[in-house]
Scaffold this active site. Structure first.
Site, PDB file in Angstrom:
ATOM      1  N   THR A   3       5.861  -9.696   0.543  1.00 40.36           N
ATOM      2  CA  THR A   3       6.047 -10.597  -0.567  1.00 40.36           C
ATOM      3  C   THR A   3       6.574 -11.819   0.139  1.00 40.36           C
ATOM      4  O   THR A   3       6.827 -11.760   1.347  1.00 40.36           O
ATOM      5  CB  THR A   3       7.074  -9.945  -1.524  1.00 40.36           C
ATOM      6  OG1 THR A   3       6.480  -8.773  -2.075  1.00 40.36           O
ATOM      7  CG2 THR A   3       7.549 -10.841  -2.625  1.00 40.36           C
TER       8      THR A   3
ATOM      9  N   THR B 228       3.835 -12.560  -4.516  1.00 37.08           N
ATOM     10  CA  THR B 228       3.402 -11.390  -3.747  1.00 37.08           C
ATOM     11  C   THR B 228       1.977 -10.968  -4.021  1.00 37.08           C
ATOM     12  O   THR B 228       1.422 -11.272  -5.078  1.00 37.08           O
ATOM     13  CB  THR B 228       4.338 -10.196  -4.068  1.00 37.08           C
ATOM     14  OG1 THR B 228       4.073  -9.132  -3.160  1.00 37.08           O
ATOM     15  CG2 THR B 228       4.161  -9.696  -5.489  1.00 37.08           C
TER      16      THR B 228
ATOM     17  N   ASN C  63       1.862  -7.715  -3.208  1.00 38.68           N
ATOM     18  CA  ASN C  63       2.508  -6.413  -3.042  1.00 38.68           C
ATOM     19  C   ASN C  63       2.563  -6.088  -1.556  1.00 38.68           C
ATOM     20  O   ASN C  63       3.356  -6.644  -0.828  1.00 38.68           O
ATOM     21  CB  ASN C  63       1.840  -5.314  -3.863  1.00 38.68           C
ATOM     22  CG  ASN C  63       2.730  -4.079  -3.943  1.00 38.68           C
ATOM     23  OD1 ASN C  63       3.928  -4.183  -3.711  1.00 38.68           O
ATOM     24  ND2 ASN C  63       2.177  -2.924  -4.244  1.00 38.68           N
TER      25      ASN C  63
ATOM     26  N   GLY D  81      10.003  -5.606  -1.304  1.00 41.60           N
ATOM     27  CA  GLY D  81       9.851  -4.492  -2.249  1.00 41.60           C
ATOM     28  C   GLY D  81      11.185  -4.102  -2.840  1.00 41.60           C
ATOM     29  O   GLY D  81      11.979  -4.962  -3.244  1.00 41.60           O
TER      30      GLY D  81
END
Ligand code: GLY
Length: 569
Positions: free
Chosen positions: A380, A398, A400, A473
Site C-alpha cells: 500500500t 493501495t 492490496n 496491511g
C-alpha cells in the site's frame, strides 16, 4: 506534563536547527531525501519523482489536495507496486481554517460477487483465487476518488494534475535498484496472470537505471485528463477493462464501473491527552483501532522503562491484542454492517478491556474475545502533504498486495487490485495478512472490504501538529500507534520516531512480529519470559510524516525502509 513537553520542545528546536533544508535531486541515481526542515510546504511519498511532482504542483499555486491528486497519479506510474489507478484508498483532509473531511474511495465487490466465491464445494478456502488473477479484483475507486477530491477542494485545472503522470508514463523513468529487483521478482506472476506481456516484464532482468516506459498507461491517463472520471469508468478505457474481464473470466461489469462512487464519510475524531486526532472511520478499521489503542494506553502512565523497554512494549502488545480481537468481529463496511463505533470507543469499555492486563504476563489470545455489546503489501502506499496555506492531506492508497492481482488491463496498461482478499473468505480463515474475520466482513455484492489504512492528522491546541500514515496491511494501525507514542509519549525526534524499528501484534496469530533489531536482546528475553512468542519478520510499514515544529516550520520525514522521499520549500 506541560513543563516536560516545553523542555522537550526546546531541545528539539535546537536539534532541528542543525538539519539543513534540502531538495531531492532528480538525476539518477535518485537522491532520496529522508528528512528536511522547510518554512512553507512539504510532500512526503514513496518515490522521489512523485514527491517532486507534488512539490511542483504546490509551487504552481496548487493546494494540498491538488498535490495529493497529482502525487497519487504519479505514483500509479513510478511506483506500480502500490501507486495505482486500478485500486482504491482513503483521504483525510484538514483545511487551514479547520474544515475536516474523510474520503472513502475503497474498491467495492462486483455485483456478481457472493459470500463463498473463494471456497470449493467442500467449503475449503482457495486462497490463490482471492489473491492472484482476475477474480481477486474489486471495482477500482482511485480515479473517482481523485476526481471527487478535486471537485470539492481542488484549485488548479484537473488536466494540470494528470499531466506529470502522463509524461512519466510516456517518456519513461529510470528504475531504482529496489524497483528493478521487485519487478524481476514478480516477472513469473506477471506472465502467469496476463495473456499479453505487460510493460513490467522484459526479456532480460531489469537493472537499476533501465527505463520503464508505459505507453498504454499514458494513453489511459490522457483519457482521464480529458474526460475526468468518465475517462476511466466509461469509454475506451472501461471497454478495455471489461474486455480483460471477459477474456479471463472476471466478474466486473460495465454497470459496476458506471455505478462506482466514492463516499465522503464523517471523519473519526477523538481526543487523546491534549491532542485531537482525525483519522479514517469504517470501512477502514484504522481510525477505530488507533483510538482504541491510544485510549487503552491512557494518559497518566509514569512508565519506568520508556521507549522500547520491556514494560512499554509488553503493554503495547497487550493493547494491540485486545483491539484486534474487536477488529475481527465488529469492524466492516458500515453500509452493510452495523459497526458499534460508540461501544468500541467507550472509555469505560476500554478500561474494562484492560482490567485483566497483567504487567508481568502475556494474556493468551485464546482467552481474549471481542467485546460483546447490546447492539449488535502489505503493499500500500501513503503520502502526507502540507501546503503553504497550512491545508493538510493524508492519503493512503493501495492495490492490496504488491502489484495487486498482477493482472494488467491489456491495452490500458494499469494493474488491477486484489482487494477482494481483504474480505473474510470464510469465518476464521486468515487472509493475506493472517487476519481473520467473520460475518461482519463477509463478501456481498457492492460491499467494501474491511481495510486497516490509517491516514491521520493530529492537532495540538487546535492547530496542525502531525500528518502521518503508512502502508503495511494489518500492521498499519500499530505502526501509526507506535509513531504517535514515539512522538507524543516518548519524546523522540520525528526521524527516530519514524525510522526506529517496529513490532506488531494482531490478536491472531498469537505472535509478536518484530523487525530485525527491533528490541534489545535483554528486552526480547524479558518478553519471552512473560509468555510472549516473538517472531522476526521483514520490515514493517513505510511511514511518511510531517510534523509542525514549535517554531512553525515543517519537519518532513520519509521512511528509510524504501526509496521514500521528502520534499518541500
Ligand atoms: N489492503 C490493505 C488494507 O486496506 O488494509
Amino acid at each position: 506534563m506541560h513543563a516536560i513537553f516545553l523542555i522537550i520542545s526546546l531541545a528539539l528546536t535546537v536539534f532541528y536547527s542543525c538539519i539543513a533544508p534540502a531538495q531531492p535531486g532528480l538525476q539518477f541515481p535518485y537522491s532520496t531525501e529522508k528528512e528536511l526542515i522547510v518554512d512553507s510546504a512539504a510532500v512526503v511519498s514513496a518515490h522521489p519523482l512523485a514527491t517532486r511532482v507534488g512539490v511542483d504542483i504546490l509551487r504552481k499555486g496548487g493546494n494540498a489536495v491538488d498535490a495529493a491528486v497529482a502525487v497519487q497519479l504519479a505514483l500509479a506510474v513510478v511506483y506500480p507496486q502500490a501507486g495505482n489507478i486500478g485500486g482504491g484508498g482513503f483521504m483525510i483532509y484538514r483545511s487551514a481554517k479547520g474544515e475536516v473531511a474523510a474520503l472513502d474511495y475503497r474498491e467495492k465487490a462486483p455485483a456478481a460477487a457472493y459470500e463463498r466465491m473463494y471456497q470449493d464445494s467442500l467449503g475449503n478456502v482457495l486462497p490463490e483465487k482471492s489473491r492472484f488473477g482476475i477474480l481477486a479484483c474489486g471495482v477500482p475507486g482511485s480515479v473517482d476518488g481523485m476526481w471527487e477530491a478535486h471537485r470539492r477542494f481542488g484549485r488548479l485545472p484537473w488536466a494540470t494534475l494528470v499531466e506529470p503522470a502522463i509524461r512519466l508514463a510516456d517518456e519513461g523513468f529510470p528504475l531504482s535498484e529496489r524497483e528493478a529487483a521487485s519487478l524481476n521478482q514478480e516477472a513469473e506472476r506477471f506472465r502467469r496472470y496476463n495473456f499479453s506481456v505487460p510493460a513490467f516484464v522484459k526479456s532480460e532482468p531489469w537493472k537499476a537505471g533501465d527505463y520503464l516506459v508505459q505507453k498504454d498507461l499514458a494513453n489511459t491517463l490522457r483519457q482521464i485528463a480529458e474526460k475526468g472520471r468518465k475517462g476511466f469508468y466509461e469509454g475506451p478505457v472501461a471497454a478495455l477493462l471489461i474486455k480483460e474481464m471477459k477474456r479471463q473470466g472476471g466478474l466486473i461489469t460495465l454497470n459496476d464501473l458506471r455505478r462506482y462512487r466514492s463516499v465522503w464519510r464523517k471523519p473519526l475524531i477523538f481526543s487523546w491527552r491534549d491532542l485531537t486526532i482525525i483519522s479514517m472511520p469504517p470501512p477502514s478499521s484504522g481510525g477505530l483501532l488507533l483510538a482504541q489503542m491510544l485510549t487503552m494506553w491512557g494518559d497518566t502512565l509514569p512508565l519506568a522503562g520508556g521507549f522500547h523497554s520491556a514494560e512499554a512494549v509488553h503493554r503495547m502488545i497487550e493493547i494491540e491484542r485486545r483491539a484486534y480481537a474487536d477488529r475481527a468481529q465488529h469492524m466492516a463496511d458500515p453500509d452493510y454492517w452495523k459497526v458499534p463505533v460508540g461501544s468500541l470507543l467507550d472509555v469505560n469499555y476500554l478500561r474494562r478491556r484492560m482490567a485483566d492486563f497483567n504487567p508481568h504476563r502475556a494474556t493468551p489470545s485464546t482467552s481474549v474475545k471481542a467485546g460483546i455489546f447490546s447492539s449488535t503489501s502489505e503493499e500500500t502506499t501513503h503520502l502526507s502533504i502540507v501546503d503553504p496555506e497550512g491545508n493538510a492531506v493524508a492519503v493512503t492508497t493501495t492495490l492490496n498486495d504488491a502489484y495487486g492481482s498482477r493482472v494488467v488491463v491489456s491495452g490500458a496498461g494499469f494493474l488491477l487490485n486484489n482487494e477482494m482478499d481483504d474480505f473474510s473468505a470464510k469465518p476464521g480463515t486468515p487472509n493475506l495478512y493472517g487476519a481473520i474475520g467473520g460475518k461482519a466482513n463477509a463478501i456481498a455484492p457492492g460491499k467494501r472490504p474491511l481495510s486497516s489504512m490509517t491516514p491521520t492528522i493530529v492537532l495540538r491546541d487546535g492547530k496542525l501538529s502531525l500528518v502521518v500514515g503508512t502502508p503495511g496491511g494489518t500492521t498499519i494501525p500499530t505502526s501509526v500507534f507506535q509513531v504517535l507514542l514515539n512522538v507524543y509519549e516518548f519524546g523522540l525526534p520525528l526521524r527516530e520516531a519514524v525510522h526506529s524499528k517496529r513490532f506488531h501484534h494482531q490478536w491472531m496469530p498469537d505472535v509478536v512480529f518484530l523487525e530485525e533489531g527491533a528490541l534489545s536482546e535483554e528486552v526480547r528475553h524479558k518478553l519471552t519470559a512473560m509468555g510472549h512468542t516473538l517472531q522476526q519478520r521483514p520490515s514493517i510499514g513505510r511511514v511518511e510524516a510531517i510534523l509542525r515544529l514549535p517554531n512553525g516550520k515543517l519537519h518532513a520525514v520519509a521512511d528509510d525502509r524504501g526509496d521514500d522521499t521528502a520534499g518541500g520549500y
